[in-house]
Structures are given as structure tokens and as C-alpha cells.
Design a protein around this motif. Structure first.
Motif, PDB file in Angstrom:
ATOM      1  N   UNK A 306      -7.586 -22.898  11.723  1.00 30.53           N
ATOM      2  CA  UNK A 306      -6.828 -23.002  10.342  1.00 30.53           C
ATOM      3  C   UNK A 306      -7.973 -21.576   9.576  1.00 30.53           C
ATOM      4  N   UNK A 307      -9.475 -22.183  10.309  1.00 31.45           N
ATOM      5  CA  UNK A 307     -10.036 -21.033  10.068  1.00 31.45           C
ATOM      6  C   UNK A 307      -9.312 -19.682  10.212  1.00 31.45           C
ATOM      7  N   UNK A 308      -8.739 -19.713  11.046  1.00 38.19           N
ATOM      8  CA  UNK A 308      -8.585 -18.268  12.429  1.00 38.19           C
ATOM      9  C   UNK A 308      -7.111 -17.669  11.359  1.00 38.19           C
ATOM     10  N   UNK A 309      -6.273 -18.666  11.634  1.00 33.03           N
ATOM     11  CA  UNK A 309      -5.176 -18.548  10.233  1.00 33.03           C
ATOM     12  C   UNK A 309      -4.979 -18.285   8.613  1.00 33.03           C
ATOM     13  N   UNK A 310      -6.371 -18.666   8.311  1.00 28.14           N
ATOM     14  CA  UNK A 310      -6.202 -18.710   6.456  1.00 28.14           C
ATOM     15  C   UNK A 310      -7.091 -17.055   6.324  1.00 28.14           C
ATOM     16  N   UNK A 311      -7.902 -16.776   7.786  1.00 26.20           N
ATOM     17  CA  UNK A 311      -8.805 -15.456   7.371  1.00 26.20           C
ATOM     18  C   UNK A 311      -7.750 -13.920   7.754  1.00 26.20           C
ATOM     19  N   UNK A 312      -6.450 -14.680   7.968  1.00 23.44           N
ATOM     20  CA  UNK A 312      -5.812 -13.788   9.434  1.00 23.44           C
ATOM     21  C   UNK A 312      -4.657 -13.191   7.717  1.00 23.44           C
ATOM     22  N   UNK A 313      -4.174 -14.265   7.250  1.00 25.02           N
ATOM     23  CA  UNK A 313      -3.354 -14.476   6.017  1.00 25.02           C
ATOM     24  C   UNK A 313      -3.628 -13.190   5.287  1.00 25.02           C
ATOM     25  N   UNK A 314      -5.411 -13.980   4.065  1.00 28.22           N
ATOM     26  CA  UNK A 314      -5.872 -13.404   3.063  1.00 28.22           C
ATOM     27  C   UNK A 314      -6.188 -12.271   3.962  1.00 28.22           C
ATOM     28  N   UNK A 315      -6.773 -11.779   4.745  1.00 27.45           N
ATOM     29  CA  UNK A 315      -6.516 -10.310   4.926  1.00 27.45           C
ATOM     30  C   UNK A 315      -5.738  -9.042   5.002  1.00 27.45           C
ATOM     31  N   UNK A 316      -4.447  -9.724   5.932  1.00 32.02           N
ATOM     32  CA  UNK A 316      -3.438  -9.270   5.763  1.00 32.02           C
ATOM     33  C   UNK A 316      -2.266  -9.198   4.472  1.00 32.02           C
ATOM     34  N   UNK A 317      -2.889 -10.218   2.846  1.00 35.05           N
ATOM     35  CA  UNK A 317      -2.891  -9.249   1.677  1.00 35.05           C
ATOM     36  C   UNK A 317      -3.984  -8.383   1.367  1.00 35.05           C
ATOM     37  N   UNK A 318      -5.089  -7.817   1.968  1.00 39.06           N
ATOM     38  CA  UNK A 318      -5.681  -7.170   0.964  1.00 39.06           C
ATOM     39  C   UNK A 318      -5.428  -5.483   0.888  1.00 39.06           C
ATOM     40  N   UNK A 319      -5.882  -4.387   0.528  1.00 40.01           N
ATOM     41  CA  UNK A 319      -6.040  -3.324   0.561  1.00 40.01           C
ATOM     42  C   UNK A 319      -6.891  -2.921   2.214  1.00 40.01           C
ATOM     43  N   UNK A 320      -5.485  -1.864   2.471  1.00 36.42           N
ATOM     44  CA  UNK A 320      -6.593  -2.083   4.376  1.00 36.42           C
ATOM     45  C   UNK A 320      -7.534  -0.847   3.707  1.00 36.42           C
ATOM     46  N   UNK A 321      -8.653  -0.583   4.529  1.00 37.04           N
ATOM     47  CA  UNK A 321      -9.809   0.517   3.528  1.00 37.04           C
ATOM     48  C   UNK A 321     -10.703   0.647   2.580  1.00 37.04           C
ATOM     49  N   UNK A 322     -10.080  -0.536   1.991  1.00 33.42           N
ATOM     50  CA  UNK A 322     -10.892  -0.689   0.524  1.00 33.42           C
ATOM     51  C   UNK A 322     -11.243  -2.282   0.535  1.00 33.42           C
ATOM     52  N   UNK A 323     -10.498  -2.615   0.018  1.00 35.58           N
ATOM     53  CA  UNK A 323     -11.009  -4.402  -0.161  1.00 35.58           C
ATOM     54  C   UNK A 323     -11.234  -4.800   1.239  1.00 35.58           C
ATOM     55  N   UNK A 324     -12.184  -5.910   1.820  1.00 37.74           N
ATOM     56  CA  UNK A 324     -12.862  -6.943   2.632  1.00 37.74           C
ATOM     57  C   UNK A 324     -13.237  -8.073   2.746  1.00 37.74           C
ATOM     58  N   UNK A 325     -12.852  -8.301   3.466  1.00 39.92           N
ATOM     59  CA  UNK A 325     -13.086  -9.959   3.406  1.00 39.92           C
ATOM     60  C   UNK A 325     -14.186 -10.403   4.218  1.00 39.92           C
ATOM     61  N   UNK A 326     -15.248 -11.484   4.375  1.00 37.84           N
ATOM     62  CA  UNK A 326     -16.156 -12.175   4.976  1.00 37.84           C
ATOM     63  C   UNK A 326     -16.913 -13.990   4.916  1.00 37.84           C
ATOM     64  N   UNK A 327     -16.500 -13.835   6.254  1.00 35.12           N
ATOM     65  CA  UNK A 327     -16.865 -15.893   6.351  1.00 35.12           C
ATOM     66  C   UNK A 327     -18.212 -15.524   5.677  1.00 35.12           C
TER      67      UNK A 327
END
Length: 412
Positions: A306-327
Motif C-alpha cells: 500500500x505504501x509503495x503503491x500510494x507513493x508511486x501514484x503520487x510521485x507520478x502526478x508531480x512535476x519532474x525536477x520541480x516537485x518532490x515527495x518524502x516519507x
């Protein structure tokens, strides 16, 4: 480095040649002296035989006729021979006749000849002959001088010839090699050794030495080149390992997002940039709803998925090289949105809040599950630090969870 005084090989060889020549000269002189003494002894025997054959008959006739003057004259003739130093004739009547070096009178006669009467056996007297020691000594001196002069000239000629040949064939090339080796530095390893020797139909030890130096230079150059390549290879490997270590140190091992340590390092940088250039910065705090139930009902394996899938889905919606996600920890994630005003961040949070429940997560035990999340959205306030910004976003997501979960709560 050795502190022994320097002495060229050529000078050592010349000195040893001179010593050897002197020793040879001494040996030759000793042999020549022995031969000269033997020769003088032979000559003395010949003189004695000549005296016995020629002078003794004349002395016998003079004694028989009692001609004292003739006796004295004959003795003087005998004493003048180079090999005879002193002659004494003792007549049977008691008369004594002497001739030659009187200093040798006391010397023991080396030859005594009895004089008999002509055509008879009557003894008329005894002739005593003493050798001339100066004769042998003068001969030895003359021979020594001849040997000394001859050998000195020969030795000087040989040494001069050896010195010339050594200088041309040995000293010059060796001096060149020695100077080349003494001035050789790591930056000059590729500088070739040049002896500039005249062409020869054959090779010698100097050629082998030159070839050895060139071979050593080539081997050292190749070794250093290989070391450079090895250093470059090891440096690249080390840089790659360091990059992997750095990546691992800032990456969450389960989800592949940045970890909390990276958040603590990168968020202050984003805040500083936003404050310096007066640009907007938004932060979205996301907390997966009912995550503990996934672990309790389906096991930690599904919880991790669940954690891997949620993180992957959220990261795919962000702008590459600009936005970023951290656990941030457990089921909590922080989305950092540079150059994003609060209204745009709220829209992103609503889009994620609506999309996550439609995203199926495969269950390792069979089937699929669906998840939802609560979001707290806030924007950076000039002058505040990262801790205050995260604390405000955490408070907002807590409000969303308290209000029933699967919703977005925003605050400036």
C-alpha cells in the motif's frame, strides 16, 4: 644516497694497469738479474780459461827466465780484464807480484792456478785471481736502467692508449648514462636516453645498458599509464558508490521517496530560495487512512505494498525536477511544491484525494484493496522555518482526519 667519494672506472683501470706494469717490471728485473749473473759467471769462466790458456804460459816463461818486469806486465794485463778485479802471483822463490785493485787484496781468491815450468812439472808459483764485484753491479745497473726506461715508456704508451679507448668506449657513454639517471624525474620518464655513439658492427655491454634503460623507461611508463587508468576506474567506481550511498542515505528503502532526513535537509533550502526570490512554496501533508487496519487484517506485506503503491501514484502526478515527495514516517508523506501558490496546491491535493480511492492495490493473498488519504495543505509564510511550516501542515491533516478522513483541509 651513498656518501663515498666518486672515482671514475677509467682512473681505477689506469691505476691498476700501472700497478700491474710495475709488478711485471720487478719480476722481469729479477729474472734478468738472475740471467745476467749466470751470464757473468759464464763469462768469468771463459776469462779464466783464456788466462789459463794464454797468460799462464807467458807467466811460466817469465818466471823460468826470472824476468820480473815481464811477470808484472803480464799480471797487469790480466788484472785489466773487466771480470778480474785483483791478481796476485806468489813465486816459489818467495817473491810476490800484485796487480789490480789493492782493496780486493784481502778478498779470498775465487780462482787459484798453479804455474808449472815450461816443458816440466816443477811448480814455479801460484796465481790467485779475485773477481771484480763492480763488473756485476754495473751490469745489473745498466740492465735495470734499460728495463726501467723500456717498461716506463711501454707502460706510459699502454696507459695513454687505454685512457683514450676507455674515454671513447666507456667513460663518455657511462657518464651520459649516470648524468641521465641522476637528473631523471617522474615527469621525464618518457625522455629517451641518447648516447650518440658511432655506428658499430656489433653490440656491447653499453648497448645492453642503453637497451635496459629504455626497456625500464617503457615499463615504468606503461605501469604509470595503467595506474592512471586504474585510478580513474577506481575513482569512477568510488564516485558511483558514493552516489549510491548518498542516494541510499536520503531515500526511503521501502517506497523510493526521499526519507525524513532528506526532508530536513532539502526543505530549508526550498524555504531559503522562496524567501530570497519571493516565490510561492506550498506543502501538502498526506496521511493514508486506516493504515493500521491494513496491517492488522492483511499483514505487513500488504501494508508495505500500500505504501509503495500510494507513493508511486503520487510521485507520478508531480512535476519532474520541480516537485518532490518524502516519507515523513509510517503512513505519512510530505509533498513539497516549489513555485506553487496555495490555491494550486489545494487543487493538487483534491485531485489526489479523489484519485487514490480509484487506484487498486493488488493483495499478495488474492484480490485487490482500495485506499484513501487525508490531506493538509498550507503555504510558506515569509520568515518562518521548516519546522513551523511542517507543524502547521501536520495540524491541518490532523483536522482532516478528525473531520472524517478522505478530505482536504487547507490553511494559509
Amino acid at each position: 644516497m651513498s656518501t663515498r667519494p666518486f672515482r671514475s672506472i677509467a682512473s681505477v683501470l689506469i691505476q691498476r694497469t700501472i700497478v700491474l706494469a710495475v709488478l711485471c717490471m720487478v719480476v722481469v728485473f729479477l729474472v734478468q738479474s738472475w740471467l745476467l749473473r749466470s751470464e757473468h759467471q759464464t763469462q768469468f769462466e771463459a776469462v779464466m780459461s783464456d788466462v789459463a790458456n794464454t797468460s799462464v804460459p807467458l807467466l811460466a816463461a817469465a818466471l823460468w827466465d826470472i824476468e820480473t818486469q815481464a811477470v808484472q806486465a803480464q799480471l797487469q794485463f790480466i788484472a785489466k780484464k773487466p771480470a778480474i778485479g785483483f791478481a796476485r802471483l806468489q813465486a816459489a822463490g818467495g817473491q810476490v807480484f800484485e796487480a789490480g785493485n789493492s782493496e780486493l787484496a784481502q778478498q779470498e781468491a775465487i780462482r787459484s792456478i798453479t804455474i808449472y815450468a815450461p816443458h816440466g812439472t816443477q811448480a814455479l808459483g801460484v796465481l790467485h785471481l779475485s773477481g771484480n764485484p763492480q763488473y756485476l753491479w754495473q751490469g745489473l745497473q745498466a740492465e735495470a736502467l734499460r728495463i726501467l726506461l723500456g717498461y716506463s715508456a711501454l707502460t706510459a704508451s699502454i696507459c695513454a692508449l687505454i685512457a683514450f679507448m676507455l674515454k671513447q668506449l666507456l667513460q663518455k657513454p657511462l657518464s651520459t648514462v649516470a648524468g641521465f639517471a641522476s637528473e631523471l624525474t617522474p615527469h621525464q620518464l618518457t625522455t629517451p636516453l641518447r648516447l650518440n655513439r658511432a655506428p658499430q658492427p656489433h653490440s656491447d655491454e653499453i648497448d645492453l645498458l642503453e637497451q635496459g634503460v629504455v626497456k625500464l623507461q617503457t615499463a615504468l611508463h606503461e605501469h604509470i599509464h595503467n595506474l592512471d587508468d586504474l585510478v580513474d576506474e577506481r575513482t569512477a567506481q568510488l564516485e558511483k558508490l558514493l552516489e549510491e550511498i548518498r542516494h541510499l542515505s536520503v531515500t526511503d528503502g521501502l517506497t523510493g521517496c526521499y526519507n525524513r532526513r532528506a526532508l530536513q535537509d532539502k526543505l530549508p533550502e526550498e524555504i531559503e530560495r522562496a524567501q530570497r526570490y519571493h516565490r510561492p512554496l506550498a506543502v501538502v501533508f498526506m496521511d493514508i487512512d486506516h493504515f493500521k487496519q491494513f496491517n492488522d487484517q492483511h499483514g505487513h506485506q500488504l501494508g508495505d505494498e500500500v505504501l509503495r503503491s500510494a507513493a508511486k501514484h503520487v510521485a507520478s502526478t508531480l512535476r519532474q525536477g520541480v516537485d518532490w515527495i518524502a516519507r515523513y514516517g509510517g503512513e505519512e508523506f510530505v509533498l513539497v511544491l516549489p513555485e506553487t501558490p496555495l490555491e494550486a496546491a489545494i487543487a493538487i491535493a483534491h485531485r489526489l484525494c479523489d484519485a487514490l480511492p480509484q487506484h487498486a492495490v493488488p493483495n499478495p493473498r488474492g484480490g485487490s484493496v482500495y485506499i484513501s488519504a487525508s490531506f493538509g495543505v498550507t503555504a510558506y509564510r515569509p520568515g518562518e522555518d521548516a519546522l513551523a511550516l511542517l507543524s502547521r501542515a501536520d495540524t491541518l491533516v490532523y483536522q482532516a482526519k478528525s473531520a472524517g478522513r478522505q478530505q482536504v483541509v487547507a490553511g494559509a
